[in-house]
Design an enzyme around this catalytic site. Structure first.
Site, PDB file in Angstrom:
ATOM      1  N   HIS A   7      16.433  -3.967  10.471  1.00  0.00           N
ATOM      2  CA  HIS A   7      15.551  -3.649   9.342  1.00  0.00           C
ATOM      3  C   HIS A   7      15.651  -2.183   8.933  1.00  0.00           C
ATOM      4  O   HIS A   7      14.630  -1.504   8.711  1.00  0.00           O
ATOM      5  CB  HIS A   7      14.096  -4.032   9.666  1.00  0.00           C
ATOM      6  CG  HIS A   7      13.432  -4.843   8.586  1.00  0.00           C
ATOM      7  ND1 HIS A   7      12.591  -4.312   7.655  1.00  0.00           N
ATOM      8  CD2 HIS A   7      13.523  -6.160   8.299  1.00  0.00           C
ATOM      9  CE1 HIS A   7      12.169  -5.256   6.831  1.00  0.00           C
ATOM     10  NE2 HIS A   7      12.733  -6.387   7.199  1.00  0.00           N
ATOM     11  N   TYR A  10       9.316  -5.192  13.210  1.00  0.00           N
ATOM     12  CA  TYR A  10      10.709  -4.757  13.108  1.00  0.00           C
ATOM     13  C   TYR A  10      10.815  -3.385  13.768  1.00  0.00           C
ATOM     14  O   TYR A  10       9.926  -2.543  13.628  1.00  0.00           O
ATOM     15  CB  TYR A  10      11.152  -4.694  11.657  1.00  0.00           C
ATOM     16  CG  TYR A  10      11.322  -6.068  11.063  1.00  0.00           C
ATOM     17  CD1 TYR A  10      12.307  -6.925  11.542  1.00  0.00           C
ATOM     18  CD2 TYR A  10      10.477  -6.529  10.059  1.00  0.00           C
ATOM     19  CE1 TYR A  10      12.455  -8.206  11.028  1.00  0.00           C
ATOM     20  CE2 TYR A  10      10.621  -7.807   9.540  1.00  0.00           C
ATOM     21  CZ  TYR A  10      11.611  -8.641  10.028  1.00  0.00           C
ATOM     22  OH  TYR A  10      11.756  -9.900   9.527  1.00  0.00           O
TER      23      TYR A  10
HETATM   24 MG    MG Z   1      16.034  -8.682   7.302  1.00  0.00          MG
END
Ligand code: MG
Length: 438
Positions: A244, A190
């Site tokens: 994120h 992420y």
């Molecule tokens: Mg997520």
């Protein structure tokens, strides 16, 4: 009866006793009284890398039990202790029919409430109770929630790649597999696309030298990726992207603005939960749909965003917010406010939580989309009734209750594995070594 006495009778009535409730049950439905006889906690690795915790509530009716998920990949043993030491002694002997009452009383039982651990505990209890109720009724849980509002549950797929060509390839593969909704990530982690490689850039002497997240780099990198993907696959596929929580204030606003031309299904968690006030700023400059709340556990986190229509999808995980009872209420709130659900699933989640989401998804007008999650064959063997995803849709087992069971002997062969660093979620850092919120 005088009018005054009538209202006194209704409003001032003492809480119905357990014995009276059981007599009521017997009289009305012809069913024998039911009590919770035992509670079992079943941790398992699922034959792989999982850290699953299931709760089995066993009733006084022979063979009648329910299964719930208390999954928490990062605080697994805290959840096990909370179930064993705190919920179990409290729950045994109670009437499993009274789901709402048990939810409310279990919620305040800890005095301090809405914490993630007790929400996992509540979720497991709640799912197991719905499982029992469905089995008793001879119906899948969704029938008790109002029946099917759609024929199956559409899911979004996951595509990712280290470069834009592989990202396009991933999208095309998802389309071939029948998906209309596809999440696209860049790089391995992420925040991918926003990391300065290890050792590069301006580093503090003797300080952090690992991959360093840089907000401005991320905001520069990701919109051109989606521009390229759209140029190759067109605007038919509905695309989403998960930030994120890696951005802060104005960068989250600017990122949302730059993503608008690509007509996203949504961008997810552009901000951490601590910074939800910024969603007003995002709404004021662009219409890029926002999906928010994967790490939410407290109603105060999602209520303002839903009430004020500042987001488009609520992303909570069902086993993190209190189970089916809580998720159905959120879905109804979303319907009223014109917001949609997109319950989180993710790679470490389990088949019971997936089915709990399914029952709410398929019975709710406020449903938007479900995250896909597939399981290896060993899990399907260990947990008969595990849902199946075919051509972009999630299908439940149609068995009464939650619809998924656990083979305890098999689960016991797969104990929880070692947890390095106490099972902690990994920490991303910026160039100066400071923590980036996940
Ligand atoms: Mg997520």
């Amino acid at each position: 009866m005088e009018r005054r006495d009538f209202w006194k009778g209704i409003l001032g009535a003492p809480a119905i006793s357990a014995a009276a409730a059981q007599q009521y049950e017997k009289n009305i439905r012809g069913l024998p009284a039911l009590t919770i006889k035992d509670v079992k906690v079943i941790p398992t690795s699922g034959g792989g890398r999982y850290r699953w915790v299931f709760l089995k509530i066993i009733t006084s009716e022979p063979g009648l039990y329910g299964i719930g998920s208390a999954g928490n990949h990062y605080q697994t043993h805290a959840v096990i202790a909370a179930l064993e030491k705190h919920l179990k002694p409290w729950l045994i002997g109670k009437d499993p029919n009274r789901i709402e009452d048990l939810w409310q009383s279990a919620h305040v039982r800890t005095y301090w409430r809405n914490g993630p651990i007790n929400n996992n505990v509540l979720s497991a209890m709640d799912m197991a109770l719905w499982d029992i109720k469905g089995k008793r009724a001879g119906m899948p849980v969704y029938e008790l929630l109002g029946g099917k509002a759609r024929d199956a549950v559409p899911c979004y797929d996951h595509a990712a790649g280290p470069d834009r060509e592989s990202a396009v390839e991933g999208v095309r593969k998802s389309i071939e597999n029948g998906y209309r909704f596809i999440r696209v990530q860049y790089g391995g982690n992420y925040g991918g696309g926003g990391f300065i490689p290890p050792g590069e850039g301006s580093r503090p002497e003797g300080g952090y030298s690992g991959p360093a997240f840089d907000e401005e780099l991320y905001v520069e990198t990701i919109p051109p990726l989606f521009d390229y993907i759209r140029s190759k696959v067109g605007f038919g596929p509905k695309l989403c992207h998960d930030v994120h929580s890696h951005l802060t204030g104005t960068n989250a606003v600017e990122f949302s603005r730059r993503m608008q031309p690509f007509q996203m299904l949504f961008i997810e968690d552009v901000l951490p939960p601590e910074q939800i006030a910024w969603y007003k700023n995002i709404r004021s400059v662009c219409s890029t749909p926002q999906a928010v709340g994967e790490v939410f556990s407290h109603p105060y986190e999602y209520l303002p965003l839903v009430f004020e229509r500042l987001i488009d999808f609520i992303r909570c995980r069902v086993s993190a917010i209190g189970g089916i009872t809580a998720a159905k209420k959120i879905a109804t709130l979303c319907e009223i406010c014109g917001v949609k659900t997109a319950f989180q699933e993710g790679g470490e989640n389990d088949p019971v939580n997936q089915m709990a989401s399914y029952h709410v998804d398929i019975s709710s007008t406020g449903f938007g989309i479900q995250e896909e999650n597939g399981f290896p064959p060993v899990v399907h063997e260990m947990m008969p009734g595990t849902a199946q995803i075919r051509r972009g849709y999630l299908y439940g087992s149609e068995k009464p209750g939650i619809g998924v069971d656990i083979q305890e002997q098999l689960a016991s062969k797969y104990p929880l594995g070692e947890m390095k660093n106490g099972g902690a979620y990994g920490t991303d850092r910026a160039m100066d070594g400071s923590v980036v919120k996940p």
